[in-house]
Scaffold this active site. Sequence first.
Site, mmCIF file in Angstrom:
data_model
loop_
_atom_site.group_PDB
_atom_site.id
_atom_site.type_symbol
_atom_site.label_atom_id
_atom_site.label_comp_id
_atom_site.label_asym_id
_atom_site.label_seq_id
_atom_site.Cartn_x
_atom_site.Cartn_y
_atom_site.Cartn_z
ATOM 1 C CG HIS A 62 3.565 4.655 8.843
ATOM 2 N ND1 HIS A 62 3.764 5.439 7.718
ATOM 3 C CD2 HIS A 62 3.045 3.488 8.389
ATOM 4 C CE1 HIS A 62 3.381 4.761 6.649
ATOM 5 N NE2 HIS A 62 2.939 3.578 7.035
ATOM 6 N NE ARG B 196 -2.327 -1.218 2.747
ATOM 7 C CZ ARG B 196 -2.680 -2.436 2.374
ATOM 8 N NH1 ARG B 196 -3.699 -2.589 1.591
ATOM 9 N NH2 ARG B 196 -2.042 -3.493 2.818
ATOM 10 C CB THR B 197 3.211 2.618 2.476
ATOM 11 O OG1 THR B 197 2.345 2.250 3.535
ATOM 12 C CG2 THR B 197 3.809 3.968 2.774
ATOM 13 C CE LYS C 50 26.519 -5.001 -4.611
ATOM 14 N NZ LYS C 50 26.871 -4.040 -5.660
ATOM 15 N NE ARG D 160 6.871 0.899 5.230
ATOM 16 C CZ ARG D 160 5.615 0.472 5.254
ATOM 17 N NH1 ARG D 160 5.337 -0.781 4.984
ATOM 18 N NH2 ARG D 160 4.642 1.306 5.540
HETATM 19 C C1 NCD Z 1 1.075 -0.136 8.447
HETATM 20 C C2 NCD Z 1 2.566 -0.130 8.646
HETATM 21 O O1 NCD Z 1 3.310 -0.445 7.727
HETATM 22 O O2 NCD Z 1 2.965 0.220 9.734
HETATM 23 N N1 NCD Z 1 0.672 -0.333 7.132
HETATM 24 C C3 NCD Z 1 0.646 0.699 6.256
HETATM 25 O O3 NCD Z 1 1.553 1.480 6.146
HETATM 26 N N2 NCD Z 1 -0.465 0.858 5.555
HETATM 27 C C4 NCD Z 1 0.382 -1.035 9.379
HETATM 28 C C5 NCD Z 1 0.752 -2.483 9.405
HETATM 29 O O4 NCD Z 1 1.669 -2.933 8.737
HETATM 30 O O5 NCD Z 1 0.077 -3.183 10.152
#
Ligand code: NCD
Length: 308
Positions: free
Chosen positions: A132, A54-55, A83, A104
């Site tokens: 987040h 999703r993100t 590496k 991320r």
């Molecule tokens: C969340 C995350 O990655 O922290 N998901 C997201 O970004 N939509 C929540 C999760 O992974 O449960």
Amino acid sequence: MLKGRNLIDPMDFSTEELEEVFNLAEKIIENPDKYSKIGEGKLLATLFFEPSTRTRFSFEAAMLRLGGKVLGFSDANSSSASKGESVADTIRVVGGYADVVAMRHPKEGAAKVASMYSEVPVINAGDGGHQHPTQTLTDLLTIRRKKGEFSNHTIGLCGDLKFGRTVHSLVKALSRYKNNKFVLISPEELKIPDYIKKEVLIKNNIEFVEVDRLEDVVDKLDILYMTRVQKERFFNEEDYLRLKDSYVLNEEKMKLAKKDMIILHPLPRVNEIAAEVDNDPRACYFQQTKYGMYARMALIAKLLGVCE
Ligand code: NCD
């Protein structure tokens, strides 16, 4: 002025600056065509050292819908991190190619480190079990559209409050608005970390309770934020197996809830919301993902300074 800034922690932006982002997101929702070229000639890099669908897609869709381009990786094994390259070095290089970076990483604080070495804005797309902030933009935009304001709500957060970074960021963000109360629903082992409880809730005199049964409190809530038990952050499988089915929101429990309560979830869902709830008009989690894309479009446009 948001141009050139980083977004690492939800508190990096003032409430006025957040307002600016949401106002732009609303304008984009009204008239997406008007904004479909403002990102032309700009490049977003998505550095995802940890799994995501999703993100990452949301960031990429956001940039493409602004008319910009994207590059990146979605698996640490396909980057030089495998590496042994440091985040600092990766960002020094990528910051020279791209105009904005979304990152991320499984380690808490990684995005912060990246921002210290980057020549372009860094957006934290999740750092371990920590924060987040763009999920928070998503959550807040959904609350604004569904409830009209960020104040005067009783917010229930349910599930893995210990490792759930989206919970930590949302509590921080909502703690700045008036008259919000928090109902923290989790098993003993997955309670919200002390740094949020002490430094955010207690320090700011915010009303909250910690409970372990959803059915006892669901009738009091204006917003219910469900979360998945974060399997990947557990140290042993046994604990995960014991806790994974702690909560399941179903039709039965929804009968107890207010008629205008909204259900949010950052997704992915495992089993904590039964599929039978999806058609309930109070279920907002799929719409929420769409708002996330608009929120990210607005954020990217502001950080790039391509929009008033
Ligand atoms: C969340 C995350 O990655 O922290 N998901 C997201 O970004 N939509 C929540 C999760 O992974 O449960």
